[in-house]
Design a protein around this motif. Structure first.
Motif, PDB file in Angstrom:
ATOM      1  N   GLY A   1       3.180  -0.876   9.519  1.00 41.47           N
ATOM      2  CA  GLY A   1       2.698   0.496   9.642  1.00 41.47           C
ATOM      3  C   GLY A   1       3.837   1.497   9.652  1.00 41.47           C
ATOM      4  O   GLY A   1       3.811   2.493   8.931  1.00 41.47           O
ATOM      5  N   THR A   2       4.851   1.241  10.465  1.00 42.29           N
ATOM      6  CA  THR A   2       6.007   2.132  10.538  1.00 42.29           C
ATOM      7  C   THR A   2       7.143   1.386  11.246  1.00 42.29           C
ATOM      8  O   THR A   2       6.934   0.296  11.798  1.00 42.29           O
TER       9      THR A   2
ATOM     10  N   ILE B   1       9.362  -2.242   3.908  1.00 45.86           N
ATOM     11  CA  ILE B   1       9.064  -0.885   4.364  1.00 45.86           C
ATOM     12  C   ILE B   1       7.590  -0.760   4.711  1.00 45.86           C
ATOM     13  O   ILE B   1       6.806  -1.691   4.513  1.00 45.86           O
ATOM     14  N   ALA B   2       7.222   0.406   5.210  1.00 49.52           N
ATOM     15  CA  ALA B   2       5.822   0.650   5.572  1.00 49.52           C
ATOM     16  C   ALA B   2       4.919   0.412   4.370  1.00 49.52           C
ATOM     17  O   ALA B   2       5.219   0.826   3.259  1.00 49.52           O
TER      18      ALA B   2
ATOM     19  N   PHE C   1       0.833  -1.196   0.000  1.00 49.12           N
ATOM     20  CA  PHE C   1       0.000   0.000   0.000  1.00 49.12           C
ATOM     21  C   PHE C   1       0.868   1.247   0.000  1.00 49.12           C
ATOM     22  O   PHE C   1       1.978   1.253   0.541  1.00 49.12           O
ATOM     23  N   ASN C   2       0.337   2.304  -0.609  1.00 44.43           N
ATOM     24  CA  ASN C   2       1.047   3.584  -0.630  1.00 44.43           C
ATOM     25  C   ASN C   2       1.053   4.218   0.757  1.00 44.43           C
ATOM     26  O   ASN C   2       0.289   3.834   1.646  1.00 44.43           O
ATOM     27  N   GLU C   3       1.904   5.214   0.912  1.00 46.29           N
ATOM     28  CA  GLU C   3       1.963   5.922   2.196  1.00 46.29           C
ATOM     29  C   GLU C   3       0.644   6.647   2.459  1.00 46.29           C
ATOM     30  O   GLU C   3       0.055   7.258   1.573  1.00 46.29           O
ATOM     31  N   ASN C   4       0.178   6.557   3.677  1.00 48.31           N
ATOM     32  CA  ASN C   4      -0.993   7.292   4.151  1.00 48.31           C
ATOM     33  C   ASN C   4      -0.881   7.371   5.664  1.00 48.31           C
ATOM     34  O   ASN C   4       0.205   7.133   6.214  1.00 48.31           O
ATOM     35  N   LEU C   5      -1.957   7.697   6.368  1.00 49.18           N
ATOM     36  CA  LEU C   5      -1.834   7.842   7.814  1.00 49.18           C
ATOM     37  C   LEU C   5      -1.522   6.521   8.505  1.00 49.18           C
ATOM     38  O   LEU C   5      -1.014   6.496   9.636  1.00 49.18           O
TER      39      LEU C   5
END
Length: 586
Positions: free
Chosen positions: A562-563, A439-440, A420-424
């Motif tokens: 997530g991070t 990665i995230a 998934f792309n970066e988001n919250l």
């Protein structure tokens, strides 16, 4: 419509459609709802299941789908009934075995992705639904059959998250009309979705003129390798599917060209058998038992919206359809269900802001579109036609090109590379990975671990069941090198006002790259959450963590990263910021 005065009841979530996608969604919501903040879920199916159930339809579960079902404690029960497919074969038009074509990618699927499920589980949808319905029943879930939704109204003057949806349904047994009011509706009601049509959500794409036949049964054949996934390169029936099924059965699938169709005024079971026998030549085939057959067309379509009016969701075939060429239909639908359920649960539990619901469409749509793009190529190649956008040799062998396309798509098809792309929810943290690890927004890899005391072997995924909580994993590295960082990091966590909130939906896990007689003696402090020993350092390696430095990873409730941040005191503030952007902490 009945003129009987409509009784009214309310539920928090109404799931329309009692197939695998609707059932897996409802299972999760029923499991996640807790006694301290309960909510109600109801699943409706318009067909009586005794007549709707059939042997056919979807059959294949790929590795990432099975991983997710495993974390829902469903995979073992499915595996009890399934055919585990680890081998493939392709035959040319003369019956000679050819390498690197058809389904050959399946033999390498997941071999470099660190998964326990590096093969396909093959189980007909009928039996999968049996497992899912039993689990829903054991959780106290409510599935009502012969209930057809005939109208959906949304009152947008009602606050978001309130009972703003009014659903009218008809009881197929009595003809009585009923009205249900609810907070959210999930349309998992198939390619002809009433929910999608009633909400007037456009279904963009096209339906091709191609027709396909699928027939299941118990067969006898002289094909040398008949118990696996196979392809037969027929000059008359395209790239023929041969799939070993559960209960000793086999599925045969082939292109039903215009020339073949013109032979039949009525295409019945006898015609399906005759065409199946023709499709596998030069091999011989006879049917001892016929379970099911169908003829269908290929529609490659995507709903304009997967989420609308802040309360209506579409999942599975209701929001995307494609051929069965790469066996992705059920897999994509279960990915939808798993992505959506935990987010909706957190909103219903007032643990997360309503804004996370928009990430369902943001994350699933790009992956669905990627699937559609692959499917357009695969479905044409299986009918012995080169892709529409083909710029290579116009005389190229479609069977050879099909092998290349399916191999290229293999990591995506397996589900293990879906990201998934970066988001919250997916935030590139301060952890320095380089090219060493995920990665995230990427799937969190599985890894072999050992329990303290007994040194019993276990797996990371097995210890992180799906429970709608974020997992914060502390990779301690070798404590001899990281003890000073560990003590200050653990102290900062214990003094954090955020991490001391009892209602915080997170679980801590500590993974040490060394074993010891006790966690305290090994680390110098008590671990956060449960501790596992990574004595072979496979978990550290797969997450790109240097054993001399350690690191901290947050896994989302669905198992994606997530991070990530280094094992330092200031990381606690970074983790707090990440969670504050998602969760309601006050």
């Amino acid at each position: 419509m009945s003129c009987i005065e409509s009784p009214t009841r309310s539920v928090d979530v109404l799931v329309v459609g009692g197939g695998p996608v609707g059932l897996v969604t409802a299972i999760q919501l029923q499991h996640f709802s807790n006694s301290s903040s309960p909510y109600t879920t109801l699943i409706l199916e318009k067909h009586p299941k005794s007549t709707q159930d059939s042997y056919g339809r979807a059959i294949t579960l790929y590795p990432r789908t099975t991983e997710m079902l495993d974390q829902l404690s469903l995979a073992d029960e499915l595996a009890q009934k399934s055919f585990a497919c680890r081998s493939t074969v392709s035959y040319d038009r003369n019956g000679k075995e050819v390498a690197g074509r058809g389904w050959s990618f399946m033999e390498q699927m997941g071999k470099d992705s660190w998964t326990q499920w590096d093969f396909a589980l093959v189980l007909r949808q009928m039996y999968q639904e049996d497992v899912f319905r039993e689990r829903l029943k054991s959780l106290g879930g409510n599935l009502e059959t012969e209930k057809e939704v005939v109208r959906i109204d949304v009152d947008e003057s009602v606050e978001i998250g309130g009972f703003r949806v009014r659903v009218v349904l008809i009881d197929g047994k009595t003809g009585a009309e009923e009205v249900i009011v609810c907070r959210y509706v999930i349309g998992a009601d198939g390619g002809r979705s009433f929910v999608r049509r009633d909400l007037e959500i456009p279904f963009d794409g096209e339906t091709t003129e191609d027709r396909w036949v699928r027939i299941d049964g118990v067969v006898e054949t002289d094909m040398p390798k008949s118990r696996g996934y196979g392809a037969i390169e027929s000059p008359t029936h395209g790239n023929v599917l041969w799939a070993a099924l559960d209960h000793g059965a086999t599925r045969i699938g082939f292109a039903f060209t215009k020339e073949r169709r013109e032979k039949y005024e009525t295409f019945d079971e006898a015609a399906a058998v005759a065409e199946a026998i023709e499709s596998v030549k030069p091999f011989k085939l006879s049917f001892k038992q016929i379970d099911w057959f169908t003829v269908y067309s290929v529609g490659q379509r995507v709903a304009r919206n997967f989420y609308t009016k802040d309360c209506i969701f579409l999942a599975g075939d209701a929001c995307h359809t494609h051929s069965s060429g790469a066996a992705q239909g059920m897999n994509a639908g279960i990915h939808d269900a798993v992505n959506l359920a935990w987010k909706l649960n957190m909103v219903l539990q007032k643990q997360a802001s309503h804004s996370i619901l928009s990430t369902y469409e943001d994350e699933r749509r790009p992956n669905v579109q990627k699937l559609i793009n692959y499917d357009k190529e695969i479905s044409r190649l299986m009918t012995m036609q080169l892709p529409w956008n083909w710029k290579g040799d116009p005389k190229a062998d479609p069977n050879e090109i099909l092998g290349l396309v399916m191999a290229e798509a293999s990591a995506f098809t397996s589900g293990l590379s879906i990201s998934f792309n970066e988001n919250l929810l997916n935030v590139r943290g301060s952890f320095s990975l380089g090219n060493l690890g995920p990665i995230a927004g990427c799937r969190g890899p599985d890894a072999k671990l050992f329990k303290p005391g007994s040194f019993e072997a276990t797996r990371l995924h097995k210890e992180l069941p799906s429970n709608s909580k974020f997992y914060v994993i502390v990779f301690t590295g070798d404590p001899d090198d990281t003890k000073s960082h560990l003590s200050t990091f653990f102290a900062a966590v214990k003094s954090s006002s955020v991490f001391q909130k009892k209602s915080l939906p997170i679980k801590w896990t500590t993974i040490a790259a060394k074993a010891g007689p006790s966690a305290y003696e090994l680390l110098g402090v008590m671990p956060l959450g449960r501790i596992y020993y990574d004595v072979e350092e496979t978990a550290h390696l797969r997450y790109g963590v240097d054993s001399k430095e350690g690191g901290v990873f947050v896994l989302r409730p669905d198992g994606w990263i997530g991070t990530a941040a280094p094992l330092k005191t200031e990381t606690v503030k970074e983790l707090e910021t990440y969670l504050r952007n998602i969760l309601i902490l006050d």
